[in-house]
Design a protein around this motif. Sequence first.
Motif, mmCIF file in Angstrom:
data_model
loop_
_atom_site.group_PDB
_atom_site.id
_atom_site.type_symbol
_atom_site.label_atom_id
_atom_site.label_comp_id
_atom_site.label_asym_id
_atom_site.label_seq_id
_atom_site.Cartn_x
_atom_site.Cartn_y
_atom_site.Cartn_z
ATOM 1 N N GLU A 186 3.806 -2.547 -7.799
ATOM 2 C CA GLU A 186 4.799 -3.117 -6.971
ATOM 3 C C GLU A 186 4.522 -3.461 -5.515
ATOM 4 O O GLU A 186 4.470 -4.728 -4.981
ATOM 5 N N ILE A 187 3.541 -2.694 -4.830
ATOM 6 C CA ILE A 187 2.900 -2.987 -3.651
ATOM 7 C C ILE A 187 2.002 -4.110 -3.931
ATOM 8 O O ILE A 187 2.118 -4.930 -2.909
ATOM 9 N N PHE A 188 1.253 -4.063 -4.800
ATOM 10 C CA PHE A 188 0.301 -5.139 -5.110
ATOM 11 C C PHE A 188 1.091 -6.547 -5.221
ATOM 12 O O PHE A 188 0.719 -7.622 -4.579
ATOM 13 N N ARG B 80 1.975 -3.143 6.331
ATOM 14 C CA ARG B 80 3.409 -3.891 6.979
ATOM 15 C C ARG B 80 4.446 -3.634 5.713
ATOM 16 O O ARG B 80 5.618 -3.327 5.946
ATOM 17 N N ILE B 81 3.858 -3.879 4.465
ATOM 18 C CA ILE B 81 4.758 -3.562 3.259
ATOM 19 C C ILE B 81 5.123 -2.126 3.295
ATOM 20 O O ILE B 81 6.523 -1.547 3.025
ATOM 21 N N LEU B 82 4.260 -1.217 3.556
ATOM 22 C CA LEU B 82 4.770 0.110 3.341
ATOM 23 C C LEU B 82 5.620 0.528 4.675
ATOM 24 O O LEU B 82 6.318 1.160 4.459
ATOM 25 N N SER B 83 5.101 0.078 5.752
ATOM 26 C CA SER B 83 6.099 0.282 6.775
ATOM 27 C C SER B 83 7.621 -0.295 6.902
ATOM 28 O O SER B 83 8.679 -0.099 7.331
ATOM 29 N N THR C 105 -6.481 1.757 -0.324
ATOM 30 C CA THR C 105 -5.655 1.899 1.002
ATOM 31 C C THR C 105 -4.798 3.001 0.554
ATOM 32 O O THR C 105 -4.394 4.005 1.537
ATOM 33 N N MET C 106 -3.866 3.102 -0.334
ATOM 34 C CA MET C 106 -3.101 4.077 -0.590
ATOM 35 C C MET C 106 -3.711 5.459 -0.617
ATOM 36 O O MET C 106 -3.163 6.307 -0.175
ATOM 37 N N LYS C 107 -4.784 5.452 -1.115
ATOM 38 C CA LYS C 107 -5.629 6.907 -1.419
ATOM 39 C C LYS C 107 -6.034 7.293 0.072
ATOM 40 O O LYS C 107 -5.929 8.607 0.270
ATOM 41 N N SER D 103 -5.134 -13.440 -2.121
ATOM 42 C CA SER D 103 -6.549 -12.849 -2.341
ATOM 43 C C SER D 103 -6.418 -11.431 -2.467
ATOM 44 O O SER D 103 -7.642 -10.797 -2.582
ATOM 45 N N ILE D 104 -5.261 -10.711 -2.208
ATOM 46 C CA ILE D 104 -5.484 -9.139 -2.050
ATOM 47 C C ILE D 104 -5.791 -8.695 -3.477
ATOM 48 O O ILE D 104 -5.077 -9.074 -4.401
ATOM 49 N N SER D 105 -6.593 -7.666 -3.615
ATOM 50 C CA SER D 105 -6.879 -7.403 -4.858
ATOM 51 C C SER D 105 -6.306 -5.841 -5.258
ATOM 52 O O SER D 105 -5.711 -5.353 -4.168
#
Length: 141
Positions: free
Chosen positions: A43-45, A30-33, A63-65, A54-56
């Motif tokens: 910055e995404i993190f 969602r952030i990417l879109s 996910t980016m890879k 809780s996102i690591s």
Amino acid sequence: MGEAAQNKDYEERLRRAGVRITRPRQVILRILSETEDHPDAMEIFNRATEVDPSISLSTVYRTMKLLEEMGAIHRHAFEGGRSRFEQAGGHHDHLIDIDTGDVIEFHSRKIEALQDEIARSLGYEIVHHRLELYGRKRRRR
């Protein structure tokens, strides 16, 4: 493509690759879109942990890879900085402000035509190119 459609496209690509769409991945997608800038992984993190603490960072990197390997996003390693990401889309070039790190997208038909002319005169056809300009704002006098 709208934000919701882009988000669904990311999810569909990951599903076709056999990747589970977990809650953390949904947040990252969602952030990417929604982003219109060129964020780096940190910055995404940071944006993701505002939604779900809780996102690591490793989930962001993985996910980016995956998205990069599928061609859904592009990674840019601009000189002097961390890799930044953007949605895959139409061709454009970049101007990087060396003082602020801001990345400005632009497209110039003149530059594209000149590149084609140069390649042709040397007996080549351009298959891919990347143009990055580095500069700073002019001081007004």
